[in-house]
Design a protein around this motif. Structure first.
Motif, short mmCIF file in Angstrom:
data_model
loop_
_atom_site.label_atom_id
_atom_site.label_comp_id
_atom_site.label_asym_id
_atom_site.label_seq_id
_atom_site.Cartn_x
_atom_site.Cartn_y
_atom_site.Cartn_z
N ASP A 1 -4.70 43.39 26.27
CA ASP A 1 -5.78 44.32 26.58
C ASP A 1 -6.60 44.58 25.33
OD1 ASP A 1 -4.94 44.51 29.19
OD2 ASP A 1 -3.76 46.33 28.86
N LEU A 2 -7.87 44.89 25.53
CA LEU A 2 -8.74 45.20 24.41
C LEU A 2 -8.38 46.55 23.81
CD1 LEU A 2 -12.23 44.20 25.85
CD2 LEU A 2 -10.78 42.87 24.32
N THR A 3 -8.52 46.66 22.51
CA THR A 3 -8.36 47.96 21.86
C THR A 3 -9.64 48.76 22.09
OG1 THR A 3 -9.32 47.24 19.77
CG2 THR A 3 -6.92 46.90 20.06
N GLN A 4 -9.60 50.04 21.80
CA GLN A 4 -10.80 50.88 21.96
C GLN A 4 -11.92 50.37 21.05
OE1 GLN A 4 -11.24 53.30 24.29
NE2 GLN A 4 -13.37 53.20 23.65
N SER A 5 -11.60 49.97 19.84
CA SER A 5 -12.60 49.45 18.91
C SER A 5 -13.25 48.18 19.46
CB SER A 5 -11.94 49.17 17.56
OG SER A 5 -12.85 48.53 16.71
N TRP B 1 -13.35 47.31 22.62
CA TRP B 1 -14.10 47.73 23.81
C TRP B 1 -15.48 48.23 23.40
CZ3 TRP B 1 -13.79 47.14 28.85
CH2 TRP B 1 -14.49 48.01 29.68
N ASN B 2 -15.56 49.01 22.32
CA ASN B 2 -16.83 49.54 21.85
C ASN B 2 -17.76 48.43 21.34
OD1 ASN B 2 -15.97 52.11 22.48
ND2 ASN B 2 -15.24 52.54 20.41
N GLN B 3 -17.20 47.34 20.80
CA GLN B 3 -18.00 46.21 20.33
C GLN B 3 -18.72 45.50 21.47
OE1 GLN B 3 -14.59 44.36 18.04
NE2 GLN B 3 -16.36 43.47 17.00
N LEU B 4 -18.22 45.66 22.67
CA LEU B 4 -18.71 44.90 23.81
C LEU B 4 -19.75 45.64 24.64
CD1 LEU B 4 -15.40 43.30 25.05
CD2 LEU B 4 -17.22 42.24 23.70
N HIS B 5 -20.43 46.60 24.03
CA HIS B 5 -21.42 47.38 24.78
C HIS B 5 -22.42 46.47 25.48
CE1 HIS B 5 -23.99 50.64 25.96
NE2 HIS B 5 -25.01 50.02 25.38
N GLY C 1 -22.00 44.45 33.98
CA GLY C 1 -21.77 45.59 34.85
C GLY C 1 -20.33 46.08 34.82
N ALA C 2 -19.63 45.86 33.71
CA ALA C 2 -18.24 46.30 33.60
C ALA C 2 -18.19 47.80 33.39
CB ALA C 2 -17.55 45.58 32.44
N GLU C 3 -17.39 48.46 34.19
CA GLU C 3 -17.27 49.90 34.08
C GLU C 3 -16.33 50.27 32.94
OE1 GLU C 3 -16.45 51.80 37.76
OE2 GLU C 3 -17.71 50.41 38.88
N GLU C 4 -16.38 51.53 32.53
CA GLU C 4 -15.53 52.00 31.42
C GLU C 4 -14.06 51.69 31.65
OE1 GLU C 4 -15.93 53.36 28.26
OE2 GLU C 4 -17.99 52.85 28.64
N ALA C 5 -13.60 51.81 32.87
CA ALA C 5 -12.17 51.65 33.15
C ALA C 5 -11.78 50.20 33.46
CB ALA C 5 -11.77 52.55 34.30
N ALA C 6 -12.73 49.28 33.38
CA ALA C 6 -12.43 47.88 33.73
C ALA C 6 -11.34 47.33 32.81
CB ALA C 6 -13.69 47.03 33.60
N GLY C 7 -10.40 46.63 33.39
CA GLY C 7 -9.29 46.05 32.64
C GLY C 7 -9.68 44.73 32.01
N LEU C 8 -10.24 44.77 30.83
CA LEU C 8 -10.63 43.55 30.14
C LEU C 8 -9.54 43.12 29.16
CD1 LEU C 8 -14.39 44.19 29.32
CD2 LEU C 8 -13.42 42.88 31.20
N GLN D 1 -17.06 35.92 23.09
CA GLN D 1 -15.88 36.25 22.30
C GLN D 1 -16.11 37.57 21.60
OE1 GLN D 1 -15.46 33.14 19.45
NE2 GLN D 1 -17.17 33.82 18.22
N LEU D 2 -15.06 38.14 21.09
CA LEU D 2 -15.17 39.45 20.46
C LEU D 2 -16.07 39.45 19.23
CD1 LEU D 2 -11.52 40.76 20.77
CD2 LEU D 2 -13.57 41.67 21.89
N ASP D 3 -15.86 38.51 18.33
CA ASP D 3 -16.64 38.49 17.09
C ASP D 3 -17.85 37.58 17.27
OD1 ASP D 3 -17.67 38.53 14.57
OD2 ASP D 3 -15.88 37.76 13.58
N THR D 4 -18.98 38.15 17.64
CA THR D 4 -20.18 37.35 17.87
C THR D 4 -20.81 36.84 16.58
OG1 THR D 4 -21.52 39.37 17.89
CG2 THR D 4 -20.71 38.55 20.02
N ARG D 5 -20.34 37.33 15.43
CA ARG D 5 -20.87 36.86 14.15
C ARG D 5 -20.29 35.51 13.76
NH1 ARG D 5 -18.69 41.56 10.81
NH2 ARG D 5 -17.08 41.10 12.31
#
Length: 192
Positions: A26-30, A32-36, A43-50, A91-95
């Motif tokens: 599961d994604l960490t909160q940090s 999750w915040n990167q994926l705004h 259209g992923a909701e806050e509670a979506a299980g990513l 992916q998480l790190d878009t850089r």
């Protein structure tokens, strides 16, 4: 698995599938915040299980790809084998693009191309690109990476399929003295 169109099928000299073993978490909160932006686009909701995928040594690719690609290089043209990498999602790190990690893992520094394949039309476009690459390269390895690095729980893929395409061999009976036959083969190759 890669399914080639009929015009590509006659160019296939090798194919296979590699089962890879990502570790899903599961994604960490940090994270999750990167994926705004990604969440807004999908259209992923806050509670979506990513979840996110990682492989050994926390790499974005399975290290077993190294052995498979090296074997294919030995069998099909060495370092001159062109590579077309098909990937999905984000992916998480878009850089740090996922292709750069693959190039490092495979020790490839030339004749490499990549395209994102999100649906069937994009897959057809990728095969058109591979056929076009045969105009400049004798053989093209298509790596179709089906693993999405960010996915909803339950949508987890674990395959990388591959196809090696080779330029169609010209008919041995065609000679320079038979321009009609040579032209016919050229037109056939160009109409792929």
């Amino acid at each position: 698995m890669i399914v080639a169109s009929l015009s590509t099928e006659k160019l296939v000299v090798a194919r296979g599938t590699l089962q890879v073993s990502p570790r899903w978490r599961d994604l960490t909160q940090s994270e999750w915040n990167q994926l705004h932006g990604w969440r807004a686009c999908h259209g992923a909701e806050e509670a979506a299980g990513l979840q996110t995928a990682a492989f050994d040594e926390n790499l974005p690719h399975d290290t077993s790809l190294r052995d498979v690609v090296e074997r294919l290089r030995v069998d099909h043209g060495g370092r001159d084998l062109a590579v077309l990498y098909l990937h999905r999602g984000h992916q998480l790190d878009t850089r740090s693009p996922i292709l750069q990690w693959l190039l490092h893992l495979l020790d490839i520094n030339r004749n490499v191309f990549a395209i994102r394949v999100e649906h069937e039309q994009a897959l057809e476009d990728a095969f058109s690109m591979a056929r076009a690459l045969l105009g400049a390269h004798a053989k093209v390895l298509i790596l179709n990476d089906e693993v999405e690095r960010i996915a909803e729980r339950g949508r987890l893929a674990n395959e990388v399929s591959y196809v090696v395409l080779e330029k169609e061999r010209r008919d041995a009976t065609a000679t320079r003295r038979d321009p009609a036959r040579s032209t016919q083969n050229h037109v056939r190759e160009m109409s792929l």
